[in-house]
Design an enzyme around this catalytic site. Sequence first.
Site, PDB file in Angstrom:
ATOM      1  N   TYR A   1     -10.344   2.109  15.340  1.00  0.00           N
ATOM      2  CA  TYR A   1      -9.554   2.754  14.278  1.00  0.00           C
ATOM      3  C   TYR A   1      -9.560   4.274  14.462  1.00  0.00           C
ATOM      4  O   TYR A   1      -8.499   4.916  14.472  1.00  0.00           O
ATOM      5  CB  TYR A   1     -10.135   2.374  12.903  1.00  0.00           C
ATOM      6  CG  TYR A   1      -9.274   2.826  11.747  1.00  0.00           C
ATOM      7  CD1 TYR A   1      -8.126   2.122  11.410  1.00  0.00           C
ATOM      8  CD2 TYR A   1      -9.602   3.950  10.991  1.00  0.00           C
ATOM      9  CE1 TYR A   1      -7.321   2.537  10.346  1.00  0.00           C
ATOM     10  CE2 TYR A   1      -8.812   4.367   9.933  1.00  0.00           C
ATOM     11  CZ  TYR A   1      -7.678   3.659   9.615  1.00  0.00           C
ATOM     12  OH  TYR A   1      -6.877   4.068   8.575  1.00  0.00           O
TER      13      TYR A   1
ATOM     14  N   GLY B   1       0.786  -1.228   0.000  1.00  0.00           N
ATOM     15  CA  GLY B   1       0.000   0.000   0.000  1.00  0.00           C
ATOM     16  C   GLY B   1       0.822   1.284   0.000  1.00  0.00           C
ATOM     17  O   GLY B   1       1.758   1.456  -0.784  1.00  0.00           O
TER      18      GLY B   1
ATOM     19  N   GLY C   1      -0.257  -0.360   9.572  1.00  0.00           N
ATOM     20  CA  GLY C   1      -1.560  -0.149  10.187  1.00  0.00           C
ATOM     21  C   GLY C   1      -2.553  -1.216   9.784  1.00  0.00           C
ATOM     22  O   GLY C   1      -2.355  -1.947   8.807  1.00  0.00           O
TER      23      GLY C   1
ATOM     24  N   ASP D   1       8.356  -4.532   8.305  1.00  0.00           N
ATOM     25  CA  ASP D   1       7.011  -5.094   8.088  1.00  0.00           C
ATOM     26  C   ASP D   1       6.999  -6.530   8.621  1.00  0.00           C
ATOM     27  O   ASP D   1       8.034  -7.035   9.093  1.00  0.00           O
ATOM     28  CB  ASP D   1       6.648  -5.066   6.584  1.00  0.00           C
ATOM     29  CG  ASP D   1       5.134  -4.905   6.362  1.00  0.00           C
ATOM     30  OD1 ASP D   1       4.369  -5.713   6.940  1.00  0.00           O
ATOM     31  OD2 ASP D   1       4.727  -3.986   5.645  1.00  0.00           O
TER      32      ASP D   1
ATOM     33  N   ASP E   1       6.832  -7.619  14.324  1.00  0.00           N
ATOM     34  CA  ASP E   1       5.393  -7.452  14.569  1.00  0.00           C
ATOM     35  C   ASP E   1       5.202  -6.277  15.528  1.00  0.00           C
ATOM     36  O   ASP E   1       5.595  -6.346  16.694  1.00  0.00           O
ATOM     37  CB  ASP E   1       4.845  -8.753  15.164  1.00  0.00           C
ATOM     38  CG  ASP E   1       3.360  -8.661  15.465  1.00  0.00           C
ATOM     39  OD1 ASP E   1       2.787  -7.556  15.366  1.00  0.00           O
ATOM     40  OD2 ASP E   1       2.780  -9.708  15.810  1.00  0.00           O
TER      41      ASP E   1
HETATM   42  P1  NAD Z   1      -1.826  -1.941   3.598  1.00  0.00           P
HETATM   43  O1  NAD Z   1      -2.592  -3.042   4.245  1.00  0.00           O
HETATM   44  O2  NAD Z   1      -1.640  -1.972   2.120  1.00  0.00           O
HETATM   45  O3  NAD Z   1      -0.392  -1.779   4.282  1.00  0.00           O
HETATM   46  C1  NAD Z   1      -0.214  -1.818   5.665  1.00  0.00           C
HETATM   47  C2  NAD Z   1       1.092  -2.525   5.981  1.00  0.00           C
HETATM   48  O4  NAD Z   1       1.216  -2.575   7.412  1.00  0.00           O
HETATM   49  C3  NAD Z   1       1.138  -3.969   5.472  1.00  0.00           C
HETATM   50  O5  NAD Z   1       2.322  -4.202   4.735  1.00  0.00           O
HETATM   51  C4  NAD Z   1       1.105  -4.791   6.741  1.00  0.00           C
HETATM   52  O6  NAD Z   1       1.818  -6.018   6.667  1.00  0.00           O
HETATM   53  C5  NAD Z   1       1.741  -3.841   7.752  1.00  0.00           C
HETATM   54  N1  NAD Z   1       1.374  -4.232   9.106  1.00  0.00           N
HETATM   55  C6  NAD Z   1       0.126  -4.515   9.576  1.00  0.00           C
HETATM   56  N2  NAD Z   1       0.190  -4.964  10.837  1.00  0.00           N
HETATM   57  C7  NAD Z   1       1.508  -4.977  11.180  1.00  0.00           C
HETATM   58  C8  NAD Z   1       2.217  -5.367  12.345  1.00  0.00           C
HETATM   59  N3  NAD Z   1       1.579  -5.882  13.415  1.00  0.00           N
HETATM   60  N4  NAD Z   1       3.571  -5.246  12.358  1.00  0.00           N
HETATM   61  C9  NAD Z   1       4.227  -4.756  11.259  1.00  0.00           C
HETATM   62  N5  NAD Z   1       3.593  -4.383  10.133  1.00  0.00           N
HETATM   63  C10 NAD Z   1       2.265  -4.505  10.085  1.00  0.00           C
HETATM   64  O7  NAD Z   1      -2.599  -0.610   4.039  1.00  0.00           O
HETATM   65  P2  NAD Z   1      -2.434   0.936   3.633  1.00  0.00           P
HETATM   66  O8  NAD Z   1      -3.769   1.386   3.209  1.00  0.00           O
HETATM   67  O9  NAD Z   1      -1.253   1.171   2.789  1.00  0.00           O
HETATM   68  O10 NAD Z   1      -2.182   1.534   5.091  1.00  0.00           O
HETATM   69  C11 NAD Z   1      -1.063   2.345   5.412  1.00  0.00           C
HETATM   70  C12 NAD Z   1      -1.493   3.343   6.465  1.00  0.00           C
HETATM   71  O11 NAD Z   1      -2.432   4.246   5.888  1.00  0.00           O
HETATM   72  C13 NAD Z   1      -2.198   2.717   7.668  1.00  0.00           C
HETATM   73  O12 NAD Z   1      -1.749   3.330   8.840  1.00  0.00           O
HETATM   74  C14 NAD Z   1      -3.653   3.044   7.434  1.00  0.00           C
HETATM   75  O13 NAD Z   1      -4.393   3.125   8.630  1.00  0.00           O
HETATM   76  C15 NAD Z   1      -3.527   4.389   6.750  1.00  0.00           C
HETATM   77  N6  NAD Z   1      -4.704   4.802   5.989  1.00  0.00           N
HETATM   78  C16 NAD Z   1      -5.140   4.062   4.941  1.00  0.00           C
HETATM   79  C17 NAD Z   1      -6.274   4.474   4.251  1.00  0.00           C
HETATM   80  C18 NAD Z   1      -6.825   3.693   3.099  1.00  0.00           C
HETATM   81  O14 NAD Z   1      -7.962   3.978   2.651  1.00  0.00           O
HETATM   82  N7  NAD Z   1      -6.100   2.733   2.541  1.00  0.00           N
HETATM   83  C19 NAD Z   1      -6.939   5.636   4.630  1.00  0.00           C
HETATM   84  C20 NAD Z   1      -6.445   6.385   5.701  1.00  0.00           C
HETATM   85  C21 NAD Z   1      -5.320   5.960   6.368  1.00  0.00           C
END
Ligand code: NAD
Length: 265
Positions: A155, A12, A71, A32, A41
């Site tokens: 969240y 992401g 996240g 990650d 983790d």
């Molecule tokens: P994603 O799921 O594509 O990426 C999140 C990454 O976090 C993954 O690679 C996952 O393995 C890693 N992760 C999760 N739990 C973990 C743990 N316990 N230890 C280590 N790594 C861990 O999601 P994304 O959308 O790219 O999210 C990135 C950030 O953006 C997050 O904080 C999310 O809350 C925030 N966000 C996303 C959106 C959306 O619509 N996608 C909107 C607002 C905010």
Amino acid sequence: MGTYAITGSASGIGAAVRRLLEDQGHRVVGVDLADAEVTADLSGPAGRAAAVAGVLDASGGRLDGLVTAAGLGPPRPAEAILRVNHQGSVAILEGLRPALAAAGSAQAVQIGSNATTTTPGIPDDVVEALLDGDEDLAVERLAPLPAEFAPSLAYGASKTAVTRWCRRAAVTEAWVGAGIRLNVLAPGAVRTPLLQAGMDDPLYGPLIRSFEIPVGEPATAEEMAAWVVFLLSPVARYACGSMIVVDGGSSARLRADDWPRTFQL
Ligand code: NAD
């Protein structure tokens, strides 16, 4: 060229930031659960400590920037959301603060969310417990919440706490006084696996789809990464303790008059 650490670098937004920084010739130390230089983790203290140690080792104790993007979102369990999104960001920032300070001038970006401004009913007592550094109490305080909405309230609480933590810390001697600028980027819907998991859920899918995005389609991870990379660049040095909302107009549509809020002395 600089050295940057990114949590959540395997997917992401974090992965898109990684690609942009590497294209500019920078070195990235990713953190990650898998597919990263440092696998850890971030849901608990041992993993967070291992992540900090791994990044310090890989970076030689000097970082030009840090992005905490790891996240979880609904429908993942509320407790995991709370632990990864809040303390999984704050503990990494605190642990790597000396490495950022060692660079003389550094930028750190936390990924928040417009959930902070668009989710009704975020429980203040959960936010307060997180800000007090008591994540076990925060988890306890999730218990009375309606089970089906607990992930979304967790969240919103996690991202509200992250944002307030940033605003409090950013202006202190330990951060700005050490040449480190700390800011939050608060995206709205971004096309990533996290959003897709929400859309595929029978409860959250219809809610997410009903959410208005005045500019149209959700953002791409690349669009959001460009904002992050801007905040990491020296030209963004005047941003300090800011929450930058980039959400296609969703929160303006929902609550145009709620802020800026006036105050009287
Ligand atoms: P994603 O799921 O594509 O990426 C999140 C990454 O976090 C993954 O690679 C996952 O393995 C890693 N992760 C999760 N739990 C973990 C743990 N316990 N230890 C280590 N790594 C861990 O999601 P994304 O959308 O790219 O999210 C990135 C950030 O953006 C997050 O904080 C999310 O809350 C925030 N966000 C996303 C959106 C959306 O619509 N996608 C909107 C607002 C905010």
